[in-house]
Structure formats: structure tokens, C-alpha cells
Scaffold this active site. Sequence first.
Site, mmCIF file in Angstrom:
data_model
loop_
_atom_site.group_PDB
_atom_site.id
_atom_site.type_symbol
_atom_site.label_atom_id
_atom_site.label_comp_id
_atom_site.label_asym_id
_atom_site.label_seq_id
_atom_site.Cartn_x
_atom_site.Cartn_y
_atom_site.Cartn_z
ATOM 1 N N ASP A 43 0.825 -1.202 0.000
ATOM 2 C CA ASP A 43 0.000 0.000 0.000
ATOM 3 C C ASP A 43 0.863 1.258 0.000
ATOM 4 O OD1 ASP A 43 -2.419 1.346 -0.055
ATOM 5 O OD2 ASP A 43 -3.249 0.258 1.644
ATOM 6 N N ASP A 66 -10.442 1.696 -3.727
ATOM 7 C CA ASP A 66 -10.915 1.380 -2.381
ATOM 8 C C ASP A 66 -12.439 1.304 -2.332
ATOM 9 O OD1 ASP A 66 -8.460 1.101 -1.213
ATOM 10 O OD2 ASP A 66 -8.441 3.074 -0.246
#
Length: 709
Positions: free
Chosen positions: A443, A507
Amino acid sequence: MDNTLVKLDGGNASVIVRVTPYSEIVYWGKRLETFDADFADSVAYPVPNGRLDVTAPITLSPEQGRGLFSSPGLEGHRSGQDWAPIFSTVDYDTDEDVGLLVINSQDDIAQLALTVTLQLDPETGVLRMRQQLTNLGDGAYSVQRLALTLPLPDHAQELMGFHGRWLQEFQTHRIAPTHGSYIQESRRGRQHEYFPGMVAGSTHFGECHGEVWGIHLGWTGDHRIRYDVKSDGRRFMQTEALYQAGEISLDTDETLETPWLYASYGDAGLNTMSHAFHQYVRQQLLKFPVDAERPVQLNIWEGVYFNHDPEYIMNMATASKALGIERFIIDDGWFRHRNDDYAGLGDWYIDEKKYPQGLGPVVDHIRSLGMQFGLWFEPEMVNPDSDLYRAHPDWVLGLPGYDQPTGRHQYVLDLCNNEVFDYLFERVDAILTEFPIDYVKWDMNRDLVQASHDGRASSQEQTARFYALMNKLREAHPTTEFESCASGGARIDYGVLRYVQRFWTSDCNDALERQRIQRGMSYFFPPEVMGAHIGAERCHSTLRRHYVGFRGLTALFGHMGVELDPLIASEEEREGFARYIELYKQLRGLLHTGRTARLETLDEDRVLAHAVVSEDGDSAVVLIAQLKMPAWAMSEALRIPYLAPDKRYRIDILDRPEAVQNDSHNTRVLPAWLNQEGFEATGEWLGNAGLRLPSMDAESALLIGLTAV
């Protein structure tokens, strides 16, 4: 004057390059079976009145010194001198077997050398290009810009660009510039706002019609893409990595290399462009560590967030196995001090409080169930509330003496600092060595501010060092798969694809939003690298609710995953998840090898249709997604291209919403083909006449399969 032309052929495209006395693309378009050098005179430019006595060419590195009054390919200087170089070809080399052309040019006055490499892939027709600038003179040469330029034909008059934001990536927009420049650029160190790609085409080009020219810069850092219409009518696209002030200075004999530019021509709409890109990715860029079908994965993030309990997680894994999950991933929250997003980043050690017996028992349990194990990292970041930051505040990327804002309560680490680089490699390597980890979710959750090393701008080197760190870990752990996450959608490009095998697309797991997001991503990327998860009934990012069929079918057309806690899901929900996981397993062989096609509908704000057709034309699967209420009482006939025209296909309903049945609140009688089990028609008929769609509820989807009989 020597005037040499070289012709490259690949796929459905040809590129003709003038290599002497300078480098210039004369033609880039539909493949030419016949070409003689004197043909180029038919498209040579005149010399208008009121201008210079020659027409300056748009070379592969457009030059101000030749009198080209537009964006130059190179901007730089040597202490204020040598700021407008003119490059002349010294020599060139070709390799027709691989479609390679290398042109070496030089300016003896400015003491600069420029090498341009072009390669037209023989099979797919994808063109890749890069430049290398070398300082041959005494004294440093400062470079502000080094851009890659591709000319366009006169009829490439319409433009499709990409924009977005967090939770809404890969949105498209259309404009038709007639004068001046259109520019998109990203200065955040990542790409939520502007994906580094653009498409030009003939007026009103679509998925299945019109000529298109697509470009993509394979670079994960700051970038700029521009489309120019000169006052004389000539058009070109230009793209570059963005350099900060003073960032690039070449010492004597030092070379600056651009990222690769990738370009694809489509002679019959966006689908032909995309098919070439997809095949190129599959054949040239994408390297899976294990030759196997893409496993269904479950990520625990939306299930437990930071609330890790080993016993509970093992129970989640057991329940996941019953759903058909093949890879189980522990997300953020497994390392020291990480109970929320305010602390812990940088302290890459197992949290002894949450995992008093370590991570081993959990990993062993997951693997004993026959599932792969994955783990989340965010190595480039550090929280101010962390042992690492308290010990090494000087490791943060920034300008000395200045404050900077945090993002998600964190700073970025300076990867140009060798101590930082070595620490991150040692920590991630140690975890990957201690446990059998099949998958790493990497990430990156904040923008780069004050990207600086020792006070000098370092945004380019920061990206290069990220690549180096990924590469070193990949070499140390060749059987581990890596995903590029970056808040979903912010690090998706062909540059990072050399090191990863999957992207977290967004997301946002909202199926309605995902229909648009995944469609936008599909212009450049095949479905097997597109992370697509079935989320909970109530989406965590939008709070919108969708029935499991719409969520499941939307996630089908990517690399499917699941985002939930299976222990608290209802029995009905678990049955739904299991159904679409099994459907994905049945179809993934086709979905991840076939030809992706975005089908044209009358109103794409209301209906989106997507198909994958096998390379041999024997099978296909088609998704019809009703986004909004139908505009008409009777829906359109959907034409399905790329089927074999002479083959006869049986049509099966693989999944339908409840409302697609006779005597529903939408329809008294369904279209006739829907009432016939095993309805058949030829590919020619389906491609030209099509299938009459049923009237469907908003936010629902229908899946059909086609099999040659």
C-alpha cells in the site's frame, strides 16, 4: 540531402520513420502492405506565406532551434548556454525480426547526444518508445524537460482523457480541441487524479468504430500528458516524467533515460486499441511467479479493520474456505502499536500483544486449509507516533527546516537514503523469510510533499528507488506475488507492472461505481490484473446497498476477491458469495485469456455491457449492467461483436436478477429468446442484429454465456 525512411510493421499497425537527416514519424496508422519511399511526398507539408521559408518538422524530440514554435522535446541549458539544441542523425540500427529501430543523434555545438529507441511489437502492434540524453561536453547540463512526442494525423480530432479521485478512479471525459493545448498532469507522486494515459481519435470514435491512437506512460511518479493543435493545423501528443526545479543535472558522460511510452493504434474503435494493449501486457510485461489460475482471495480489512484476534481470524479462515476462498489476506493492523491509523507505521515487527504466539499459528492454520496466505505492508510510510520515527526523524522525505502536513497521519520515508532503503528491505525480507507468504499487498496512502533528499528535489529518484526496492524483494522471494494498492487506483501503470502482478483498482467496492471504474481501467489493462472484490451488502465507502447478484457479477470481470467477515454474514449472503465464487472459477479460464470487449449501448449512462470472447471464437460471456431505470418501455437490441460470423452459438442464461422473468413488475412477457432454453443464432446475426434486452431494474445485472455448437 540524405532522406532515409524505415518501415516497421506489427499487428494491425505500421509506423514509418524518417531517420535521416533527423528523426520524424511520417506515418502511424493502419498496416500498409505496400510502401515506397517516394510515397511520403504525398503528405509532405507546404510552406505557407507569412512564416519561415521552411516548415520545421515535428521530430521525435521537437526542436526550438529548427523554428518549431510549440512544446519542445528538450528544455535544458549549460550555465545558460546550449538551450536550443538541434539534433542530426549520426547513425541508426534496425532489427526487423523484433520491430526495433534505434536512432543516434547528436548536436556537436551543444555537445549533446540523443538516442531514440522505437519498437513496434510484431504480434500486437503496440509501439514503445524512449529517449536517452547524454551530456558530451564539459560542465553540468541542467534538464528541465525531456518529453516523448508522437505526431497524429489530421483526422485525430477528438480526445478522451482520464480523471478521478479517491473512490472514483478511471473516469473518462471527451473534448474536441481545435486550437492550442490540452494538458493533464499529476504532481502528487501518485495517480488518483490523472492516470498517465490519453486517447485521440477520429470524430465520434467509439468502442467498435473509428480510428484511435492511445498512449500510456509507464511511470509511477509525476507526469504530464499534452495534446497539441498547432496554428498550422498539425497535431501531436506528448508525454513526460515531470522534473522538479534543479532535480536533473547531467555531469560529463552522464545519461538521462526517459520512462517507456507505450502506444496502440486501433483501426476499428477502442476495443481494437485495448486488445493490442491487453495482449502486449500478457506477453511482454506480466510475469506471474506461479503458473496457475488467479485464486479467489479474501481480504479481512472490511471485516475486522484493526481489531485483530488470532483465534477469530483463524475462524474467519475456516469459514472462508467453505465459501471457496483460495487465498486469505491479513490486512493492516498486525504489527506493533497499530490499533488505528495514528501509530505504528515503520515498526515492522509482529505485534506481541495481538499475536502472543506470533503469526505462525495463524499462517499454519490458513495453509492447512489449502489456502494461500497474504499480508499487507506499507513500507514507504512512517507515523510520527512510531519507534522508527522517534529514533530517526531525519529519515522522513522533506525539506530541512520546513514543516509539512501529514497525510493519513503519516509521512513518507526518504528511499534515497541508503539507511532507509536497507532498513525497509531487511524488515520486509525478514517477514517474508520467516513465514511462507504467497502474496504481499503493498500500500501507499499519501501524496508526496517536499520530495527532497539532502535539500535537492528527488521525486524522480524516489520513484526509481521504489522500483529498486520492489525488484530486490522480488529477486529474494521469486514465488511471492505482489499487489500495487496505493489507496486503490493511485499506482496503476506499465512501469510498476514490471514488479507486481495485481492492482487494487479502487478502495470503493460499490458495484455501481465499480462498473465505471473497471470500464475505465479496461482500456489499458486486462481483467486478470484488475482487483475486483465483492463487498458487504452495505458498501463501506458509499453506504449504498446492492443485492449480491449485482455485486458478484461486477466483481466477476476482474481478479475476483471478497471483502468481508464471513462469520457475521447471513446465511443468504454466504450462499450468494459462494455462488459467484464458483461462477468465477468456472469462467476465469475464459475471462483471463479471451478478448475483452466493451459493447456499445444507446445510453451508457443507463446501460453498460461488457463481453469476453475466447481467442478461437468458440465461447463468450456477456454482462449487461442496468445502472439506472430504462429510458424506454422496451429496451434496445444489444449487438455482440468479435464472434465467429459463420459459427452458430447456443445462448445460456448464467445469472439473472429476479425481475428478469415473465409477469414481473417490469415486463409481462420477456423477449422471445429469453423464454427459449438453448436459443441459437449465428455470430453474424448476433453481431449485426443482436439480442433484444429485457427491461431491468436499476442497479441490476444479467449474465449470458455463448457456446459454439
